[in-house]
Scaffold this motif. Structure first.
Motif, PDB file in Angstrom:
ATOM      1  N   ALA A   2     -14.655  23.810  26.566  1.00 53.86           N
ATOM      2  CA  ALA A   2     -15.425  22.178  26.975  1.00 53.86           C
ATOM      3  C   ALA A   2     -15.756  21.651  25.507  1.00 53.86           C
ATOM      4  O   ALA A   2     -15.645  20.648  25.312  1.00 53.86           O
ATOM      5  N   ASP A   3     -16.200  22.514  24.904  1.00 48.17           N
ATOM      6  CA  ASP A   3     -16.547  22.123  23.691  1.00 48.17           C
ATOM      7  C   ASP A   3     -15.381  20.867  22.200  1.00 48.17           C
ATOM      8  O   ASP A   3     -16.078  20.446  22.061  1.00 48.17           O
ATOM      9  N   LEU A   4     -15.245  21.773  22.680  1.00 47.67           N
ATOM     10  CA  LEU A   4     -13.160  21.015  22.233  1.00 47.67           C
ATOM     11  C   LEU A   4     -13.494  19.991  22.929  1.00 47.67           C
ATOM     12  O   LEU A   4     -12.361  18.982  22.181  1.00 47.67           O
ATOM     13  N   GLY A   5     -13.255  19.945  24.082  1.00 52.16           N
ATOM     14  CA  GLY A   5     -13.167  18.415  24.877  1.00 52.16           C
ATOM     15  C   GLY A   5     -13.812  17.587  24.491  1.00 52.16           C
ATOM     16  O   GLY A   5     -13.087  16.007  24.037  1.00 52.16           O
ATOM     17  N   ARG A   6     -14.641  18.142  24.354  1.00 50.01           N
ATOM     18  CA  ARG A   6     -16.278  16.664  24.234  1.00 50.01           C
ATOM     19  C   ARG A   6     -15.904  16.283  22.086  1.00 50.01           C
ATOM     20  O   ARG A   6     -15.808  15.557  21.688  1.00 50.01           O
ATOM     21  N   ALA A   7     -15.691  17.783  21.824  1.00 52.87           N
ATOM     22  CA  ALA A   7     -15.490  17.226  20.236  1.00 52.87           C
ATOM     23  C   ALA A   7     -14.267  16.526  19.936  1.00 52.87           C
ATOM     24  O   ALA A   7     -14.467  15.822  18.840  1.00 52.87           O
ATOM     25  N   ILE A  35     -18.760  12.356  14.931  1.00 58.15           N
ATOM     26  CA  ILE A  35     -18.597  13.545  14.424  1.00 58.15           C
ATOM     27  C   ILE A  35     -17.119  14.005  13.233  1.00 58.15           C
ATOM     28  O   ILE A  35     -16.453  13.098  13.072  1.00 58.15           O
ATOM     29  N   SER A  36     -17.592  15.128  12.457  1.00 58.46           N
ATOM     30  CA  SER A  36     -16.818  14.785  11.176  1.00 58.46           C
ATOM     31  C   SER A  36     -16.258  16.317  11.204  1.00 58.46           C
ATOM     32  O   SER A  36     -15.680  16.825  12.485  1.00 58.46           O
ATOM     33  N   LYS A  37     -14.851  15.684  10.546  1.00 59.20           N
ATOM     34  CA  LYS A  37     -13.420  16.914  10.965  1.00 59.20           C
ATOM     35  C   LYS A  37     -13.686  18.525  10.481  1.00 59.20           C
ATOM     36  O   LYS A  37     -13.572  19.521  11.327  1.00 59.20           O
ATOM     37  N   GLU A  38     -15.221  18.634   9.549  1.00 63.42           N
ATOM     38  CA  GLU A  38     -15.097  19.996   9.298  1.00 63.42           C
ATOM     39  C   GLU A  38     -16.124  20.352  10.688  1.00 63.42           C
ATOM     40  O   GLU A  38     -15.550  22.190  11.604  1.00 63.42           O
TER      41      GLU A  38
END
Length: 401
Positions: A123-128, A137-140
């Protein structure tokens, strides 16, 4: 001349005449020579046969298993009677399963926790991904959330493996028979601690399969070479290529009544004994054969050939030689040194050499026959197959009447 003198002279002359008559009779006559002894002769039988070589060996199980503990714990119960037949998969022992049940429950809880963390990382990756498109957000930081998702997936795989191992250990608390056969004695009684650590695992019992069962024997190098040459010449196939027939008898049997076939010939000669191992396989539905039992085996030793056969009772010994007596055309007894083969079941002996098929062999009156002396032929016995045919013809004629 006085009268009494004439009587004495007449009596003396009679006595002398009687004496001369007796002397003449005893000197001119001789006792007649006894006739030659009577013997019975027969010609050798010619029959198509196969040679059978005999070996001593032992039975061994086709499959044999040492049943050992695969996990450590206290033995709770044995579920079989010693010495009985068991089926593959049948329960034999139970090791206390409670510690392993607890381990399964803990592994299931760990797996559930890792699944939750994995779902959160996804889920966090989907929001990112959405925020990265908006440049919020940054690429890092995005790469960090991708890494977190990969780590969560690996954690789930490790937790699943831990659960499978815990479930497997729980399954191993139920010790089952890996094969069907006869089970041995219990080596450990309930209440004892057993170890399941690799090579040092506790032996619980043994199981040996019974049907089919193997018979193991050894043959010397000379026999091996004979079989190889016969296979090369095409007179007898090798037991490596063809399941050659075998017959077997047990120690309390007089006849070879059990039939089987060859299953294995070793690929090397034992340097310690100079022998090569062979195995034959037998069906054993009634379980009469058990591992370790001795027996006597007959193996097909040659291809079919025409053999010269004589009754084994006609064979005599002369020191180290085996001889037979024959009668020549002048009815004189001659001695022949022969090379013997095996004895057949009907009492006939195979003669390898030293006797021709038209020789008249002395079969009756052997004690009266002397080499070089004449004999009288009392009768000539027909070959065994002719005797059997005559008996059958007689029986058929009697039935017709």
């Amino acid at each position: 001349m006085p009268k009494f003198f004439v009587k004495r002279k007449t009596g003396l002359a009679a006595a002398i005449s009687a004496t001369l008559l007796l002397v003449g009779c005893s000197g001119s006559g001789e006792d007649p020579a006894p006739p030659p002894p009577e013997v019975t002769v027969s010609t050798p039988e010619i029959r198509s046969i196969n040679d059978w070589d005999e070996y001593t060996g032992q039975f061994d199980a086709v499959e044999g298993v040492e049943v050992r503990a695969r996990v450590s714990g206290y033995l709770r119960q044995a579920h079989f009677r010693e010495g009985t037949l068991v089926r593959r998969g049948q329960l034999l022992f139970t090791i206390d399963p409670r510690p392993f049940e607890a381990e399964v429950a803990r592994a299931q809880a760990d797996l559930q926790a890792t699944l939750t963390r994995r779902d959160l990382a996804i889920a966090d990756l989907g929001r990112a991904e959405f925020l990265l498109k908006e440049e919020a957000i940054s690429k890092e930081e995005y790469d960090s959330r991708v890494q977190a998702r990969q780590e969560s997936r690996a954690s789930v795989a490790a937790a699943e493996a831990t659960l499978r191992q815990a479930q497997l250990d729980l399954e191993f608390t139920r010790v089952t028979s890996p094969i069907s056969g006869r089970v041995g004695s219990r080596e450990v009684t309930r209440g004892n601690l057993v170890s399941g650590s690799g090579a040092q695992a506790t032996l619980l019992t043994t199981v040996f399969s019974l049907d089919p069962i193997e018979f193991i024997f050894t043959a010397d190098e000379a026999a091996y070479l004979k079989y190889r040459r016969q296979a090369r010449e095409g007179t007898r196939p090798s037991s490596r290529d063809i399941a050659n027939p075998v017959m077997l008898r047990l120690q309390d049997e007089t006849e070879f009544v059990h039939s089987g076939e060859m299953s294995f010939v070793d690929n090397a000669i034992d340097t310690q004994t100079g022998t090569v191992e062979g195995r034959a396989i037998f069906s054993n539905p009634d379980g009469i054969f058990i591992p370790g039992m001795f027996g006597r085996l007959r193996l097909l030793g040659s291809g079919e050939y025409d053999a010269v056969l004589v009754p084994d009772t006609a064979i005599l010994s002369d020191q180290s030689d085996k001889i037979v007596l024959i009668v020549d055309d002048e009815n004189l007894v001659q001695q022949r040194v022969v090379e013997l083969g095996p004895v057949l079941d009907d009492g006939m002996r195979v003669i390898r050499s030293g006797l021709a098929k038209d020789d008249r062999l002395v079969t009756g009156g052997l004690m009266r026959a002397r080499p070089g002396n004449p004999v009288t032929i009392a009768g000539e016995e027909p070959p065994p197959e002719e005797t059997a045919k005559r008996s059958a013809d007689t029986a058929e004629l009697a039935a017709a009447r």
